[in-house]
Design an enzyme around this catalytic site. Structure first.
Site, PDB file in Angstrom:
ATOM      1  CD  GLU A 134      19.529  23.934 -34.970  1.00  0.00           C
ATOM      2  OE1 GLU A 134      20.438  23.671 -35.765  1.00  0.00           O
ATOM      3  OE2 GLU A 134      19.140  25.092 -34.723  1.00  0.00           O
ATOM      4  CB  CYS A 160       8.606  27.193 -40.259  1.00  0.00           C
ATOM      5  SG  CYS A 160       7.301  28.374 -39.798  1.00  0.00           S
ATOM      6  CB  CYS A 204       9.896  34.850 -41.965  1.00  0.00           C
ATOM      7  SG  CYS A 204       8.373  34.714 -41.014  1.00  0.00           S
ATOM      8  N   GLY A 212       9.952  26.425 -36.226  1.00  0.00           N
ATOM      9  CA  GLY A 212       8.514  26.224 -36.414  1.00  0.00           C
ATOM     10  C   GLY A 212       7.647  27.315 -35.838  1.00  0.00           C
ATOM     11  CD  GLU A 213       3.609  30.718 -35.604  1.00  0.00           C
ATOM     12  OE1 GLU A 213       4.470  31.585 -35.777  1.00  0.00           O
ATOM     13  OE2 GLU A 213       2.910  30.662 -34.560  1.00  0.00           O
ATOM     14  CB  SER A 248       7.861  33.384 -30.119  1.00  0.00           C
ATOM     15  OG  SER A 248       8.183  34.285 -31.159  1.00  0.00           O
ATOM     16  CB  SER A 306       7.652  37.406 -34.957  1.00  0.00           C
ATOM     17  OG  SER A 306       8.278  36.578 -34.001  1.00  0.00           O
ATOM     18  CG  ASN A 309      21.726  35.570 -35.533  1.00  0.00           C
ATOM     19  OD1 ASN A 309      22.683  36.248 -35.152  1.00  0.00           O
ATOM     20  ND2 ASN A 309      20.759  35.191 -34.709  1.00  0.00           N
ATOM     21  CB  CYS A 359      29.986  22.828 -36.689  1.00  0.00           C
ATOM     22  SG  CYS A 359      29.211  21.373 -37.317  1.00  0.00           S
TER      23      CYS A 359
END
Ligand code: SAH
Ligand code: SF4
Length: 392
Positions: A90, A110, A114, A166-167, A198, A220, A305, A348
């Site tokens: 995305e 990823c 987390c 992703g990281e 980030s 983060s 979220n 959506c």
């Protein structure tokens, strides 16, 4: 076929040389691709015909396949790109007055996993290539310019944040050339302070980024102590908070800004208590000792979220405000991130007519956000003009 989106300007120069062309041809070609969004070599009339023929035979400018596009009430646009093999990533465009921010993905999935992150929950599939990272910007910039009928000297995207899936620092080799394309005066000409990486805290790569391509850095953090951060961000077991903050301090020596952004996702009854706010303040402010020197930082609190499998909930807004106040009273600039485009998932599968209406709303908002760039070839001049030169 070689995809020219995979090259920064130096690498494109090397490739042109291998084709028997002068290196300065690479700059012309690079400008066609990244300043004009061109993909048709035949139209690049200032290149020698023989070179154009070589390009047609052996190269392409291959963008990504758009799987879907969604437009939120507030003008946020989310593209889902199919990157093959069942993977999709995305990219999100966030229009604001005088600025357009693109949030770019660096990996499909990823590996950091987390607790509070939907991408982490999916697991890791693969690294994106430089071409796939750059193609997100290339697509968004030129698609928006076309839609909004922006002129040559106008740009839709003024800021990039590597905050999608992703990281980024676990895909370092592909990331750095992509950043160079974004920063290049002959490319997108974004200033270093308008491109943010980030990271969840890949300490050795923070040091390398400082030396190779220092851009704005966001860390983060999400927890003020190792016990909790070990749970929320498993990478903390490898690179604990003290090492992470030391790397962030080291980064400041070459950073384009004199602070590091600290991201902190507000999770109900997990990391949002007043005591935890005070612990975070102590960590960032330090006590002047060598053991605890603090960090020049700004804090961005992100309301969580929620997603079904997380088992976590968003902190109530009063608790977020109270947390922010502890930090602010302690002298740390603290903002609460506005939730943008959170209706898109709800939208959506809604009726096509409604989607079209929303597209028009989005165009209006995006147009108000587009900026006029006085001197596209000059990064500093461009950035100043971008800050001052609202269209609307
Ligand atoms: N991997 C990088 C960049 C991508 S995530 C990183 O972790 O920094 C970008 C930001 O979104 C991070 O600060 C991340 O913690 C935050 N984030 C992830 N999942 C979230 C969620 N469900 N709600 C709010 N923020 C989230
Ligand atoms: Fe999500 Fe970033 Fe953690 Fe990866 S590192 S799981 S993208 S928050």
């Amino acid at each position: 076929m070689v995809n020219l989106l995979q090259f920064d300007r130096d690498a494109l120069g090397d490739w042109c040389e291998q084709q028997g062309e002068q290196p300065f041809r690479a700059t012309q070609l690079f400008r066609w691709i990244h300043q004009r969004g061109a993909r048709d070599f035949a139209a690049m009339t200032d290149l020698a015909k023989s070179f154009r023929e070589k390009l047609v035979a052996g190269a392409e400018v291959a963008g990504l396949a758009v799987a879907s596009e969604q437009v939120a009430e507030d003008g946020t646009i989310k593209w889902l790109f199919d990157v093959g093999g069942g993977d999709a990533v995305e990219t999100v465009f966030i229009p604001e007055a005088g600025r357009g921010t693109l949030c770019i993905s660096s990996q499909a999935g990823c590996a950091v996993n987390c607790r509070f992150c939907a991408t982490g929950h999916q697991g890791f599939s693969r690294n994106l290539t430089t071409a796939e990272i750059v193609a997100q910007l290339w697509h968004a910039e030129f698609e928006l310019r076309r839609r909004l009928a922006l002129g040559e000297g106008e740009r839709a995207i003024t800021n990039v944040v590597m905050m999608g899936m992703g990281e980024p620092l676990q895909n370092y080799a592909a990331l750095v050339p992509a950043l160079k394309v974004m920063l290049d005066d002959h490319g997108y000409g974004l200033s270093r302070r308008r491109v943010t990486v980030s990271t969840s805290g890949v300490v050795p790569m923070i040091d390398r980024l400082r030396d190779d391509c220092p851009v704005a850095l966001a860390v983060s953090l999400h927890a003020p102590d190792d016990a909790l951060r070990d749970e929320l961000v498993p990478l903390n077991r490898k690179y604990p908070i003290a090492e992470l903050l030391a790397a962030a301090r080291g980064y400041l020596s070459r950073a384009p800004r004199d602070f590091i952004t600290i991201e902190y996702c507000m999770l109900d009854n997990v990391n949002d208590s007043p005591a935890q706010a005070r612990a975070l303040l102590a960590l960032l402010r330090g006590d002047g000792s060598a053991a605890n020197p603090g960090l020049s930082s700004k804090v961005n609190l992100i309301p969580f979220n929620p997603f079904a499998a997380s088992g976590l909930e968003r902190s109530p807004s009063e608790r977020v405000a109270a947390f922010a106040k502890v930090l602010q009273d302690g002298g740390i600039v603290t903002t609460i991130r506005k939730t943008r485009g959170d209706d898109i998932a709800a939208a959506c599968g809604q009726l096509a007519g409604e989607v079209q209406d929303r597209t028009r709303v989005a165009e209006r908002r995006a147009r108000a956000a587009a900026v006029r760039v006085a001197a596209p070839a000059s990064r500093r001049g461009g950035a100043v003009a971008a800050e001052r030169g609202h269209r609307a």
